[in-house]
Design a protein around this motif. Structure first.
Motif, PDB file in Angstrom:
ATOM      1  N   SER A 196       0.840  -1.188   0.000  1.00 41.64           N
ATOM      2  CA  SER A 196       0.000   0.000   0.000  1.00 41.64           C
ATOM      3  C   SER A 196       0.881   1.247   0.000  1.00 41.64           C
ATOM      4  O   SER A 196       2.084   1.186   0.280  1.00 41.64           O
ATOM      5  N   GLY A 242      -1.665   0.526  -8.219  1.00 41.29           N
ATOM      6  CA  GLY A 242      -2.860   1.085  -8.844  1.00 41.29           C
ATOM      7  C   GLY A 242      -2.812   2.592  -9.039  1.00 41.29           C
ATOM      8  O   GLY A 242      -3.772   3.185  -9.525  1.00 41.29           O
ATOM      9  N   ARG A 245      -5.345   8.135  -0.691  1.00 38.72           N
ATOM     10  CA  ARG A 245      -4.932   6.915  -1.389  1.00 38.72           C
ATOM     11  C   ARG A 245      -4.095   6.006  -0.501  1.00 38.72           C
ATOM     12  O   ARG A 245      -3.533   5.029  -0.974  1.00 38.72           O
ATOM     13  N   ARG A 281      -4.451   2.274  -0.678  1.00 41.85           N
ATOM     14  CA  ARG A 281      -4.443   1.648  -2.008  1.00 41.85           C
ATOM     15  C   ARG A 281      -3.105   0.969  -2.259  1.00 41.85           C
ATOM     16  O   ARG A 281      -2.072   1.420  -1.769  1.00 41.85           O
TER      17      ARG A 281
END
Ligand code: ATP
Ligand code: MG
Lengths: 378, 245
Positions: B96, B146, B139, B142
């Motif tokens: 992440s 990505g 984010r 995430r």
């Protein structure tokens, strides 16, 4: 919010250990207490078979730690498994004592047969279980450490590394075939009688061996899950994907690889040690390159880089193997090869990846909770 | 004043081809330097030499007065306080955004320290601070794989900030960025340069102008011109080999 256990372990990581714990209780009960006719009863033979699968699962778990997380594709993990197995086999041989065919008070039968006069020095101590247990971890661990030290320091990676792991196990295969190595040559070590004073063939012993294997797998799984969820595990994942970037962040990549590699080899050794008393023999065949490659297939089938997938893959494939080799033995290798091709082409994330894809597809049909805050940090 | 980075007579050859040819460059503490030059001039190779990825055949590479960088391994150089951003953004795609920053965060680097590591409040605060600077706060959970190209560039800059290096080497940070992102990046790097030394390699002349710092132009592995952007871009040789094309 997902529940997070101390040490960053995700609660979902408890499912498999709990199942294993349940099996460790159920199987002995089913073998020893439930009367034979009952549908819940289990034969000693099946308990042994399941125990064997769990040993393979532990080997697969060990392999996934290095392959799935550090990107080191070992084609020689069977070597560590076999070394652990030989260490246990040596203990079991010494347990035979004077009850061998030749009745020699100290020397195992094969040494008497070869006219050896005394026990080679490297057999000393193996009559003590704690010493043998230590060697089960230490011998594969030290070999892996030495091998990894040279291979990783010289920055051997990728296919080249895979090839030298294969060469390692092949070299050991040839060495252990030799009678003068003192490990029983191509017959290996067998005809075991007792472990810790318990008769090896007794149902109680078999049941206990199964329980011990399930427990060992559960503990190793938790240990591996803890390692990969720690920051060190993230470094491993990172170096699998972009090794040089990790170096430029200041991490000594070789030390991480060496750590995972050595830990993995010790787990594989433990798996081999649990395997030998359950199958009753250890011979050089366990060093065969094909055996190590099979382990890679288990992990690929289950789903690499998940730990759980390795365990599932090993059990599934070996279950299939038992069925195949009794139903149509000549086709097993084709089935295995075909399976590997299928998985590589259509299931790159293995069975576990397929299940989680199906699951998330089903999930997205349901309404998403608006307060579904993803987590990674408090 | 003692220089932070000192390169003298550095030569690197690949099979006889000299990627660096007697390169010399001196950087003061707290200085920001822009390095320009045509493709293949040796800009990336210079960074490879400083960070230990490539060993020079000859020449001196000193950090912070006396440390000889040509003798050290990549990770040791990084822990001395030299951070690097690659030409192609390389973030850890399967981790992440938060984890990417956490790995970069200045903290003990050994396997046993990281095995036992727990992010303290101050670490989390620092990561949140960086997330705000690189505008990836929403984010953070995430997977980095990505992110868009520009976001990856920023994440990588964020990782450099988290490392708290004393010297930052940034290779083409605005490649593939929109004009607005380019401006923001220039502002960010100027902020960063207030507390540390920075070497920026960039082809984008608007960006270099926005930085407003001393410029070094490389050509065929050595320094062609050095000075303010105006004086360098007025240099006839620079125009011939680089700007005029
Ligand atoms: N590992 C290598 N092996 C062989 N040649 C190399 C290697 N690395 C770089 N070179 C060559 O060295 C020269 C300098 O390359 P370098 O990447 O440093 O240029 P650059 O100034 O960064 O160019 P660009 O602006 O295109 O990024 C090039 O001609 C390149 O082909
Ligand atoms: Mg370049």
């Amino acid at each position: 919010m997902r529940m997070v256990l101390p040490g960053g372990l995700d609660r979902s990581k408890l499912v498999l250990p709990i199942l294993l714990l349940a099996a460790a209780v159920y199987v002995p009960v089913a073998v020893l207490l439930i009367p034979e006719g009952s549908p819940f009863a289990l034969s000693v033979h099946s308990a042994g078979l399941f125990g064997k699968y769990l040993c393979y699962a532990l080997l697969a778990l060990a392999l996934d730690l290095v392959w799935g997380y550090c990107g080191i594709l070992s084609l020689g993990h069977g070597a560590f498994f076999a070394l652990g197995g030989y260490a246990m086999g040596m203990y079991l041989m010494r347990q035979i004592g004077p009850r061998g065919v030749y009745g020699h008070p100290v020397l195992p039968d094969f040494m008497v047969f070869l006219n050896w006069q005394e026990l080679p020095w490297y057999w000393y101590g193996f009559n003590h279980f704690p010493f043998a247990a230590l060697m089960v971890l230490l011998v594969p661990g030290l070999l892996a450490f030495a091998f990894g030290w040279f291979a990783f320091r010289s920055r051997v990676t990728g296919v080249y590394l895979s090839i030298i792991t294969q060469a390692l196990t092949f070299a050991l295969l040839l060495a252990f075939f030799r009678n003068d190595m003192g490990f029983g040559g191509n017959n290996g070590l067998t005809d075991f009688k007792e472990i810790l004073g318990f008769e090896l063939q007794a149902p109680g012993t078999r049941a206990a061996l199964f329980a011990a294997t399930a427990l060992a797998l559960a503990l190793c799984y938790l240990l591996a899950a803890w390692v990969v969820s720690s920051k060190a595990g993230k470094v491993m994942t990172a170096l699998r994907d972009a090794e040089s970037r990790v170096r430029f962040l200041g991490y000594d990549v070789e030390r991480y690889k060496l750590f995972a590699w050595t830990l993995s080899a010790m787990m594989a050794g433990l798996a081999g040690a649990l395997y030998v008393p359950q199958v009753g023999i250890i011979n050089p065949g366990e060093f065969a390159p094909a055996a190590s490659i099979e382990a890679v297939i288990w992990v690929a089938v289950g789903g690499r880089g998940t730990l759980t997938g390795a365990v599932i893959g090993a059990v599934m494939v070996n279950f299939g193997k038992s069925w195949f080799t009794s139903a149509m033995p000549e086709f097993w290798l084709f089935a295995l090869g075909g399976l590997f091709v299928l998985v590589t082409l259509y299931l790159p994330r293995g069975v576990l990846g397929l299940v989680s894809d199906l699951w998330s597809r089903a999930e997205s049909h349901r309404r998403r909770r608006p307060d579904d805050v993803p987590q990674a940090s408090p | 004043m003692e220089s932070l980075l000192y390169l003298d007579g550095v030569t690197v050859s690949f099979d006889g081809f000299k990627a660096l040819n007697g390169l010399s460059l001196v950087l003061q503490p707290g200085e920001m330097r822009a390095v320009i030059g045509p493709n293949g001039a040796g800009k990336t190779t210079m960074m490879d030499v400083i960070t230990g990825k490539t060993r020079p055949q000859s020449g001196t590479v000193l950090f912070d007065g006396g440390t000889d960088l040509t003798k050290l391994r990549e990770n040791d150089i990084a822990t001395l306080g030299i951070g690097r951003k690659f030409q192609r953004p390389t973030v850890f795609e399967h981790l992440s955004v938060w984890d990417n920053l956490e790995l970069a965060l200045k903290a003990p680097r050994g396997p046993f320290s990281t095995l036992m590591w727990k992010a303290a409040a101050e670490h989390r605060a620092r990561i949140n601070e960086i997330l705000a600077v690189i505008r990836l706060g929403d984010r953070r959970d995430r997977l980095a794989g990505g992110l868009s190209h520009g976001e990856k560039q920023w994440l990588e800059i964020g990782m450099l900030l988290a490392q708290e290096p004393r010297l930052l080497l940034v290779d083409e940070p605005v490649a593939g960025m929109t004009d607005a992102e380019t401006e923001q990046t220039a502002a960010l790097l100027r902020d960063v340069a207030e507390t540390r030394s920075v070497v920026v390699v960039e082809h984008d002349m608007h960006f270099v102008r926005a930085l407003g710092v001393k410029v070094t132009c490389l050509h065929e592995g050595s320094v062609l011109a050095e000075g303010s952007l105006d004086s360098v871009s007025a240099n006839q040789q620079v125009i011939d080999v680089y700007l005029g094309r």
